[in-house]
Design a protein around this motif. Structure first.
Motif, PDB file in Angstrom:
ATOM      1  N   GLU A   1       0.830  -1.216   0.000  1.00 11.27           N
ATOM      2  CA  GLU A   1       0.000   0.000   0.000  1.00 11.27           C
ATOM      3  C   GLU A   1       0.856   1.254   0.000  1.00 11.27           C
ATOM      4  O   GLU A   1       0.546   2.232  -0.685  1.00 11.27           O
ATOM      5  CB  GLU A   1      -0.960  -0.018   1.191  1.00 11.27           C
ATOM      6  N   TRP A   2       1.951   1.237   0.778  1.00 16.73           N
ATOM      7  CA  TRP A   2       2.845   2.402   0.789  1.00 16.73           C
ATOM      8  C   TRP A   2       3.452   2.624  -0.587  1.00 16.73           C
ATOM      9  O   TRP A   2       3.456   3.744  -1.112  1.00 16.73           O
ATOM     10  CB  TRP A   2       3.963   2.192   1.815  1.00 16.73           C
ATOM     11  N   PHE A   3       3.965   1.565  -1.181  1.00 22.67           N
ATOM     12  CA  PHE A   3       4.631   1.643  -2.481  1.00 22.67           C
ATOM     13  C   PHE A   3       3.650   2.110  -3.553  1.00 22.67           C
ATOM     14  O   PHE A   3       3.975   2.972  -4.372  1.00 22.67           O
ATOM     15  CB  PHE A   3       5.186   0.259  -2.814  1.00 22.67           C
ATOM     16  N   ARG A   4       2.453   1.586  -3.520  1.00 24.71           N
ATOM     17  CA  ARG A   4       1.452   1.949  -4.529  1.00 24.71           C
ATOM     18  C   ARG A   4       1.095   3.438  -4.430  1.00 24.71           C
ATOM     19  O   ARG A   4       1.005   4.123  -5.443  1.00 24.71           O
ATOM     20  CB  ARG A   4       0.206   1.076  -4.338  1.00 24.71           C
ATOM     21  N   ARG A   5       0.938   3.930  -3.219  1.00 27.31           N
ATOM     22  CA  ARG A   5       0.628   5.363  -3.050  1.00 27.31           C
ATOM     23  C   ARG A   5       1.771   6.228  -3.574  1.00 27.31           C
ATOM     24  O   ARG A   5       1.546   7.232  -4.260  1.00 27.31           O
ATOM     25  CB  ARG A   5       0.370   5.677  -1.579  1.00 27.31           C
ATOM     26  N   GLN A   6       2.992   5.833  -3.244  1.00 29.14           N
ATOM     27  CA  GLN A   6       4.151   6.611  -3.678  1.00 29.14           C
ATOM     28  C   GLN A   6       4.272   6.628  -5.201  1.00 29.14           C
ATOM     29  O   GLN A   6       4.574   7.669  -5.797  1.00 29.14           O
ATOM     30  CB  GLN A   6       5.429   6.034  -3.056  1.00 29.14           C
ATOM     31  N   LEU A   7       4.046   5.495  -5.836  1.00 30.28           N
ATOM     32  CA  LEU A   7       4.132   5.427  -7.293  1.00 30.28           C
ATOM     33  C   LEU A   7       3.036   6.272  -7.944  1.00 30.28           C
ATOM     34  O   LEU A   7       3.281   6.950  -8.948  1.00 30.28           O
ATOM     35  CB  LEU A   7       4.028   3.971  -7.755  1.00 30.28           C
ATOM     36  N   GLN A   8       1.854   6.248  -7.393  1.00 28.18           N
ATOM     37  CA  GLN A   8       0.767   7.052  -7.947  1.00 28.18           C
ATOM     38  C   GLN A   8       1.067   8.541  -7.829  1.00 28.18           C
ATOM     39  O   GLN A   8       0.720   9.334  -8.717  1.00 28.18           O
ATOM     40  CB  GLN A   8      -0.547   6.721  -7.233  1.00 28.18           C
ATOM     41  N   GLU A   9       1.741   8.944  -6.750  1.00 27.13           N
ATOM     42  CA  GLU A   9       2.071  10.357  -6.567  1.00 27.13           C
ATOM     43  C   GLU A   9       3.091  10.849  -7.587  1.00 27.13           C
ATOM     44  O   GLU A   9       3.195  12.056  -7.815  1.00 27.13           O
ATOM     45  CB  GLU A   9       2.579  10.589  -5.143  1.00 27.13           C
TER      46      GLU A   9
ATOM     47  N   GLY B   1       2.748  10.268 -10.663  1.00 27.98           N
ATOM     48  CA  GLY B   1       1.971  10.448 -11.889  1.00 27.98           C
ATOM     49  C   GLY B   1       1.694   9.168 -12.638  1.00 27.98           C
ATOM     50  O   GLY B   1       0.972   9.166 -13.642  1.00 27.98           O
ATOM     51  N   LEU B   2       2.265   8.054 -12.165  1.00 25.92           N
ATOM     52  CA  LEU B   2       2.010   6.757 -12.788  1.00 25.92           C
ATOM     53  C   LEU B   2       0.608   6.256 -12.430  1.00 25.92           C
ATOM     54  O   LEU B   2       0.100   6.526 -11.337  1.00 25.92           O
ATOM     55  CB  LEU B   2       3.026   5.732 -12.299  1.00 25.92           C
ATOM     56  N   ILE B   3       0.001   5.526 -13.346  1.00 27.76           N
ATOM     57  CA  ILE B   3      -1.199   4.755 -13.014  1.00 27.76           C
ATOM     58  C   ILE B   3      -0.713   3.441 -12.421  1.00 27.76           C
ATOM     59  O   ILE B   3       0.131   2.757 -12.994  1.00 27.76           O
ATOM     60  CB  ILE B   3      -2.056   4.493 -14.258  1.00 27.76           C
ATOM     61  N   CYS B   4      -1.232   3.076 -11.239  1.00 30.41           N
ATOM     62  CA  CYS B   4      -0.799   1.875 -10.544  1.00 30.41           C
ATOM     63  C   CYS B   4      -2.039   1.024 -10.261  1.00 30.41           C
ATOM     64  O   CYS B   4      -2.900   1.405  -9.481  1.00 30.41           O
ATOM     65  CB  CYS B   4      -0.102   2.252  -9.242  1.00 30.41           C
ATOM     66  N   TYR B   5      -2.138  -0.118 -10.913  1.00 25.22           N
ATOM     67  CA  TYR B   5      -3.342  -0.939 -10.824  1.00 25.22           C
ATOM     68  C   TYR B   5      -3.338  -1.767  -9.533  1.00 25.22           C
ATOM     69  O   TYR B   5      -2.276  -2.102  -9.005  1.00 25.22           O
ATOM     70  CB  TYR B   5      -3.453  -1.844 -12.047  1.00 25.22           C
ATOM     71  N   PRO B   6      -4.524  -2.085  -9.026  1.00 22.14           N
ATOM     72  CA  PRO B   6      -4.609  -2.913  -7.810  1.00 22.14           C
ATOM     73  C   PRO B   6      -3.932  -4.259  -8.012  1.00 22.14           C
ATOM     74  O   PRO B   6      -3.954  -4.824  -9.105  1.00 22.14           O
ATOM     75  CB  PRO B   6      -6.122  -3.087  -7.604  1.00 22.14           C
ATOM     76  N   SER B   7      -3.318  -4.766  -6.957  1.00 20.99           N
ATOM     77  CA  SER B   7      -2.637  -6.055  -7.009  1.00 20.99           C
ATOM     78  C   SER B   7      -2.916  -6.818  -5.729  1.00 20.99           C
ATOM     79  O   SER B   7      -3.061  -6.218  -4.659  1.00 20.99           O
ATOM     80  CB  SER B   7      -1.129  -5.861  -7.181  1.00 20.99           C
ATOM     81  N   GLU B   8      -2.953  -8.135  -5.837  1.00 22.56           N
ATOM     82  CA  GLU B   8      -3.162  -8.991  -4.675  1.00 22.56           C
ATOM     83  C   GLU B   8      -1.934  -9.840  -4.388  1.00 22.56           C
ATOM     84  O   GLU B   8      -2.023 -10.840  -3.679  1.00 22.56           O
ATOM     85  CB  GLU B   8      -4.395  -9.868  -4.912  1.00 22.56           C
ATOM     86  N   THR B   9      -0.799  -9.414  -4.947  1.00 26.48           N
ATOM     87  CA  THR B   9       0.408 -10.186  -4.717  1.00 26.48           C
ATOM     88  C   THR B   9       1.610  -9.259  -4.566  1.00 26.48           C
ATOM     89  O   THR B   9       1.446  -8.092  -4.190  1.00 26.48           O
ATOM     90  CB  THR B   9       0.585 -11.237  -5.839  1.00 26.48           C
ATOM     91  N   ASN B  10       2.814  -9.748  -4.867  1.00 23.59           N
ATOM     92  CA  ASN B  10       4.037  -9.019  -4.547  1.00 23.59           C
ATOM     93  C   ASN B  10       4.619  -8.255  -5.734  1.00 23.59           C
ATOM     94  O   ASN B  10       5.826  -8.023  -5.796  1.00 23.59           O
ATOM     95  CB  ASN B  10       5.094  -9.988  -4.007  1.00 23.59           C
ATOM     96  N   PHE B  11       3.785  -7.870  -6.687  1.00 21.96           N
ATOM     97  CA  PHE B  11       4.240  -7.034  -7.795  1.00 21.96           C
ATOM     98  C   PHE B  11       3.088  -6.141  -8.237  1.00 21.96           C
ATOM     99  O   PHE B  11       1.920  -6.380  -7.890  1.00 21.96           O
ATOM    100  CB  PHE B  11       4.775  -7.876  -8.966  1.00 21.96           C
TER     101      PHE B  11
END
Length: 365
Positions: A273-281, A283-293
């Motif tokens: 969740e931390w990584f996904r928020r940071q990547l979205q900030e 400007g990247l689109i970051c799709y939901p994931s249920e695993t380790n990538f």
């Protein structure tokens, strides 16, 4: 191109292209557990010297028994292979379908294995507007396919498949191969896995990898679960001693390490969740994931493409997967593993700098 042999994690090719030694890369292109192998693996390595002069067990009895106990299934329903890749290839070779359906995008080895037996491949589209979930309405009409090969969770999208969809396929008489290589990273693995169904079902196969979760890709180890009649036939066609003695010993050791599994799931729940928020900030689109990538999409307005971004990062010692190479994805798609916080922060910072700059042109390295 870093994926010249079809996979991420190819540090030798990276060294050849960019001159940086293999140990000097920060690798987000291979989806390994960044906690590293369980501590018990080191004790196995120290003990293995006593066994190196012996043939491995050709029936892999010790490891199959451990798998049977862990998942509460019969030993006769388990086939151990030289990595999940051997299981994929072996099952397709055994079934020899004339036609098969795979999702797009999906792990490229499904289609590679199917082409080896001259199967006609139909692509089931996964769409960005549906967050790359498999939708029942997109499946081919019942009875049109000899085989379905489905990632659960899917690679490179990281999404699991609704259980009802898979059960419906089986009830309709379809043959289904489920690749559960990354399902260990799910806290709800017990509820999501089809292992116990496959162990007695005549048309269901489940493939599992042990290399990702336990960080042992150098020791090729995976297994498949299906009806005992299928397993007996798969073991009969397998190359003798395909699974070496060290792999068998390590597999037996790590399966019982519940503490390692708990630490992994606690780490991933927070870090993803931390990584996904940071990547979205960035400007990247970051799709939901249920695993380790995570599957990423570069903003169209940036002008950056996945091949350009991969080369820009590689020149700075960072490897990331060019996901545009997956059938069904476009030139702005990237895939990144989730690593430890300090490493993830390095990638976020690099991507922020990259997107703030003009795209660097140039052809293939």
């Amino acid at each position: 191109m870093l994926e010249k042999y079809g996979h991420g994690g190819d540090l030798t090719t990276a060294e050849e292209l960019y001159g940086r030694p293999t140990q000097k890369w920060l690798d987000f292109s291979a989806n390994m557990n960044p906690l590293g192998p369980p501590e018990s693996v080191q004790s196995v390595l120290e003990r293995f010297g006593e066994h190196i002069g012996r043939y491995p067990d050709p029936r892999v009895r010790g490891l199959r028994q451990k798998i049977a106990e862990k998942y509460r299934i019969p030993v006769e329903s388990i086939w151990v292979g030289n990595g999940a890749a051997e299981c994929i290839d072996g099952i397709v070779k055994y079934l020899r379908p004339a036609s098969a359906a795979v999702t797009s995008p999906a792990f490229t080895e499904y289609e590679d294995a199917l082409h080896k037996v001259d199967a006609k491949v139909t692509h089931i589209p996964l769409r960005a507007e549906q967050d790359y979930r498999l939708i029942a309405e997109d499946l081919p009409p019942a009875g049109n396919m000899d085989l379905y090969m489905i990632g659960h969770p899917n690679n490179p999208t990281g999404r699991t498949v609704e259980a009802r969809l898979i059960k419906n396929l089986l009830e309709q008489g379809e043959t289904v191969v489920l690749d559960e290589a990354f399902i260990d990273f799910q806290p709800e693995e017990e509820e999501l896995t089809f292992i116990r169904i496959a162990a007695q079902h005549p048309r269901c196969f489940v493939i599992r990898s042990m290399t990702k979760f336990y960080t042992i890709p150098g020791i090729r180890l995976g297994f498949a679960v299906s009806h005992p009649d299928h397993i007996a036939a798969l073991m009969k066609q397998q190359i003798p001693w395909s699974v070496n003695g060290l792999a068998q010993m390590i597999g037996e050791e790590v399966l019982g390490d519940d503490g390692y599994a708990e630490r992994t799931l606690l780490w991933l729940a927070e870090e993803r969740e931390w990584f996904r928020r940071q990547l979205q900030e960035t400007g990247l689109i970051c799709y939901p994931s249920e695993t380790n990538f995570l599957l990423l999409e570069l903003p169209a307005r940036s002008g950056w493409t996945a091949p350009l971004a991969q080369r820009w990062l590689a020149r700075r010692g960072i490897l990331i997967r060019d996901a545009s190479l997956f059938y069904g994805l476009h030139e702005r798609c990237l895939r990144t593993a989730i690593r430890l916080r300090e490493e993830n922060a390095v990638l976020v910072s690099a991507l922020r700098d990259m997107l703030a700059s003009e795209p660097e042109g140039g052809g293939e390295e």
